[in-house]
Scaffold this motif. Structure first.
Motif, PDB file in Angstrom:
ATOM      1  N   ASP A  75       0.854  -1.185   0.000  1.00 27.36           N
ATOM      2  CA  ASP A  75       0.000   0.000   0.000  1.00 27.36           C
ATOM      3  C   ASP A  75       0.891   1.237   0.000  1.00 27.36           C
ATOM      4  O   ASP A  75       1.893   1.297   0.729  1.00 27.36           O
ATOM      5  CB  ASP A  75      -0.897   0.012   1.231  1.00 27.36           C
ATOM      6  CG  ASP A  75      -1.906  -1.134   1.221  1.00 27.36           C
ATOM      7  OD1 ASP A  75      -2.279  -1.550   0.104  1.00 27.36           O
ATOM      8  OD2 ASP A  75      -2.293  -1.610   2.303  1.00 27.36           O
ATOM      9  N   LEU A  76       0.507   2.230  -0.798  1.00 21.71           N
ATOM     10  CA  LEU A  76       1.335   3.437  -0.912  1.00 21.71           C
ATOM     11  C   LEU A  76       1.371   4.191   0.403  1.00 21.71           C
ATOM     12  O   LEU A  76       0.342   4.480   1.006  1.00 21.71           O
ATOM     13  CB  LEU A  76       0.801   4.348  -2.019  1.00 21.71           C
ATOM     14  CG  LEU A  76       1.639   5.609  -2.285  1.00 21.71           C
ATOM     15  CD1 LEU A  76       3.056   5.232  -2.694  1.00 21.71           C
ATOM     16  CD2 LEU A  76       0.984   6.451  -3.365  1.00 21.71           C
ATOM     17  N   LYS A  77       2.587   4.488   0.832  1.00 20.09           N
ATOM     18  CA  LYS A  77       2.799   5.187   2.094  1.00 20.09           C
ATOM     19  C   LYS A  77       4.091   5.976   1.984  1.00 20.09           C
ATOM     20  O   LYS A  77       5.111   5.440   1.534  1.00 20.09           O
ATOM     21  CB  LYS A  77       2.877   4.179   3.241  1.00 20.09           C
ATOM     22  CG  LYS A  77       3.236   4.757   4.597  1.00 20.09           C
ATOM     23  CD  LYS A  77       3.352   3.633   5.613  1.00 20.09           C
ATOM     24  CE  LYS A  77       3.802   4.142   6.971  1.00 20.09           C
ATOM     25  NZ  LYS A  77       3.977   3.038   7.950  1.00 20.09           N
ATOM     26  N   TYR A 126      15.244  12.150   4.664  1.00 16.11           N
ATOM     27  CA  TYR A 126      14.766  11.807   3.334  1.00 16.11           C
ATOM     28  C   TYR A 126      13.295  11.391   3.362  1.00 16.11           C
ATOM     29  O   TYR A 126      12.837  10.756   4.312  1.00 16.11           O
ATOM     30  CB  TYR A 126      15.595  10.656   2.749  1.00 16.11           C
ATOM     31  CG  TYR A 126      17.076  10.917   2.757  1.00 16.11           C
ATOM     32  CD1 TYR A 126      17.657  11.715   1.780  1.00 16.11           C
ATOM     33  CD2 TYR A 126      17.898  10.394   3.750  1.00 16.11           C
ATOM     34  CE1 TYR A 126      19.023  11.972   1.787  1.00 16.11           C
ATOM     35  CE2 TYR A 126      19.258  10.646   3.762  1.00 16.11           C
ATOM     36  CZ  TYR A 126      19.822  11.433   2.777  1.00 16.11           C
ATOM     37  OH  TYR A 126      21.167  11.690   2.793  1.00 16.11           O
ATOM     38  N   GLU A 127      12.581  11.755   2.300  1.00 15.75           N
ATOM     39  CA  GLU A 127      11.209  11.288   2.110  1.00 15.75           C
ATOM     40  C   GLU A 127      11.237  10.073   1.201  1.00 15.75           C
ATOM     41  O   GLU A 127      11.681  10.147   0.063  1.00 15.75           O
ATOM     42  CB  GLU A 127      10.336  12.396   1.496  1.00 15.75           C
ATOM     43  CG  GLU A 127       9.778  13.354   2.516  1.00 15.75           C
ATOM     44  CD  GLU A 127       8.562  14.123   1.999  1.00 15.75           C
ATOM     45  OE1 GLU A 127       8.162  13.897   0.847  1.00 15.75           O
ATOM     46  OE2 GLU A 127       8.031  14.934   2.765  1.00 15.75           O
ATOM     47  N   LEU A 128      10.791   8.949   1.741  1.00 14.86           N
ATOM     48  CA  LEU A 128      10.776   7.695   0.998  1.00 14.86           C
ATOM     49  C   LEU A 128       9.354   7.149   0.980  1.00 14.86           C
ATOM     50  O   LEU A 128       8.519   7.558   1.789  1.00 14.86           O
ATOM     51  CB  LEU A 128      11.720   6.681   1.657  1.00 14.86           C
ATOM     52  CG  LEU A 128      13.156   7.159   1.911  1.00 14.86           C
ATOM     53  CD1 LEU A 128      13.908   6.128   2.739  1.00 14.86           C
ATOM     54  CD2 LEU A 128      13.883   7.411   0.590  1.00 14.86           C
ATOM     55  N   ASN A 129       9.081   6.231   0.061  1.00 15.60           N
ATOM     56  CA  ASN A 129       7.742   5.650   0.028  1.00 15.60           C
ATOM     57  C   ASN A 129       7.794   4.166  -0.298  1.00 15.60           C
ATOM     58  O   ASN A 129       8.829   3.640  -0.727  1.00 15.60           O
ATOM     59  CB  ASN A 129       6.841   6.398  -0.960  1.00 15.60           C
ATOM     60  CG  ASN A 129       7.306   6.270  -2.396  1.00 15.60           C
ATOM     61  OD1 ASN A 129       7.267   5.193  -2.981  1.00 15.60           O
ATOM     62  ND2 ASN A 129       7.769   7.378  -2.982  1.00 15.60           N
ATOM     63  N   THR A 130       6.676   3.489  -0.080  1.00 19.99           N
ATOM     64  CA  THR A 130       6.612   2.036  -0.214  1.00 19.99           C
ATOM     65  C   THR A 130       6.622   1.578  -1.666  1.00 19.99           C
ATOM     66  O   THR A 130       6.663   0.372  -1.928  1.00 19.99           O
ATOM     67  CB  THR A 130       5.348   1.503   0.474  1.00 19.99           C
ATOM     68  OG1 THR A 130       4.211   2.282   0.048  1.00 19.99           O
ATOM     69  CG2 THR A 130       5.474   1.596   1.986  1.00 19.99           C
ATOM     70  N   ASP A 131       6.562   2.488  -2.623  1.00 19.55           N
ATOM     71  CA  ASP A 131       6.700   2.124  -4.035  1.00 19.55           C
ATOM     72  C   ASP A 131       8.163   1.923  -4.433  1.00 19.55           C
ATOM     73  O   ASP A 131       8.448   1.438  -5.526  1.00 19.55           O
ATOM     74  CB  ASP A 131       6.093   3.217  -4.934  1.00 19.55           C
ATOM     75  CG  ASP A 131       4.633   2.932  -5.236  1.00 19.55           C
ATOM     76  OD1 ASP A 131       4.168   1.834  -4.889  1.00 19.55           O
ATOM     77  OD2 ASP A 131       3.954   3.812  -5.792  1.00 19.55           O
TER      78      ASP A 131
END
Length: 387
Positions: A75-77, A126-131
């Protein structure tokens, strides 16, 4: 009697013993028969079942690892991850795991060792995401100024420092040169709509360089160094409080400008009362306060004349600057310093009072008054710090 030598009998006996031990055909042990070894046969069905089960387990494990490696079915986060010089690949993997960005820390560390991630990942937020797959996560934590093994310096920015003071402090600690930092403050595109991109004055960053303790590389990229402070400021904003302020007619710059005035006017013990005076003057011009919207704050005037020494004089109050709040009503054109979180919260949630005036007493505390008459009485008393 047969003819033989003495040793022949011994040789014959020894040969018979060897044959007996070797179990030669035709020879029988005394009292029993020779045992035959029984060969055990594996059940073909059990063998096939074992192979299929092992293959299924390996395939399942492999699929789980590939799913994690490639960031499938997540899920995108979006999350923020901070890397410091004290981090190792193990602690980084733990942070990624805790942020739900990866599942298998050991597998990420294995991939990181193959990908030379320690030469790419650098300190920073840093801004990271689950994608992001493993490779994208590593590249997302890349810092152009250096990697985790580069020399670093820790710098604490005090609350109430101006942009100029902050730049001087960073330069003093070897983050970068004062010239490079100043140029970045003037021209850098930091990607925030509340920073005036049409201005090339360092005051456009005033109020947005959040005072805190930071870790930088030696010779850190100037724009990135200032960007760390702005990013920290942006993360501290309370959207609900800002929405409430906007409903009353105050945008983000107004709130931070008021917070900067509070920061420079108090030692931190009465910030919400100072905030109430500012709002009362802004909103009650011409009423019982009699201030006509003039904030009359010395700290703002000193921002216009930074080399000033000594007490504010009547001549100083005639300086023609929008920061001279004795001469111009309302707020100054920009914040006058970088306020801390407590001052920002006071600006967003002021105390409810009828105060329009305050002055510092000899006890080191501000004394608040509702009317000019009360205020003047205090100024003429032996309690006023100026007497």
């Amino acid at each position: 009697m047969a003819d033989y030598r003495k040793g022949d009998t011994a040789s014959w006996d020894a040969e018979q013993v060897r044959r007996s031990q070797a179990g030669e055909p035709g020879h029988h042990h005394s009292g029993g028969q020779t045992r035959r070894k029984r060969r055990r046969h594996v059940n073909p069905m059990l063998y096939i079942l074992f192979v299929l089960l092992t293959s299924a387990i390996l395939a399942g494990v492999g699929w789980l690892l590939i799913t994690d490696l490639c960031a499938f079915n997540k899920d995108l986060k979006t999350v923020t991850v901070q890397i410091t010089s004290e981090d190792t690949m193990g602690t980084i993997a733990t942070k990624l795991k805790n942020a739900d960005l990866i599942e298998y820390k050991w597998f990420f560390k294995l991939f990181a060792s193959v990908a030379n991630a320690d030469e790419k990942i650098g300190i920073g937020t840093y801004e990271l995401n689950t994608d992001m797959d493993y490779r994208a996560l590593i590249m997302g934590m890349r810092n152009s100024s250096g990697n985790m093994s580069a020399d670093t310096v820790r710098v604490t920015i005090p609350e109430g420092y101006t942009v100029a003071q902050t730049i001087a402090l960073l330069a003093k600690n070897g983050v970068n040169t004062e010239e490079a930092l100043t140029e970045a403050a003037q021209t850098g595109d930091f990607g925030y709509e509340y920073i005036d991109s049409s201005s090339e004055d360092i005051s456009r960053l005033e109020g947005y360089l959040f005072p805190d303790t930071y870790e930088f590389y030696i010779n850190h990229n100037a724009k990135d160094a200032l960007g760390k402070l702005i990013s920290n400021f942006d993360n501290k904003l309370n959207e609900d409080d800002l929405a409430a302020a906007e409903a009353k007619g105050y945008d983000l710059q107004d709130v931070i400008t008021i917070a900067s005035l509070i920061e420079k006017e108090t030692d931190g013990t009465d910030q919400k009362k100072i905030a109430s005076v500012i709002y009362n003057r802004l909103e009650g011009a011409g009423d019982k306060g009699g201030t006509y919207g003039l904030l009359q704050i010395d700290a703002s005037l000193l921002y216009a004349i930074p080399d000033h020494e000594g007490a504010i004089t009547n001549a100083d109050k005639q300086v023609d600057s929008k920061y001279n709040l004795y001469k111009y009503a309302g707020l100054p054109p920009t914040p006058i310093a970088n306020p801390g979180l407590a001052a920002i919260e006071a600006a967003l949630n002021p105390e409810s009072t009828d105060y329009y005036y305050y002055a510092l007493g000899k006890d080191g505390k501000h004394h608040f008054s509702t009317t000019l008459k009360e205020h003047n009485a205090f100024l003429n008393s032996d309690q006023y710090a100026g007497n």
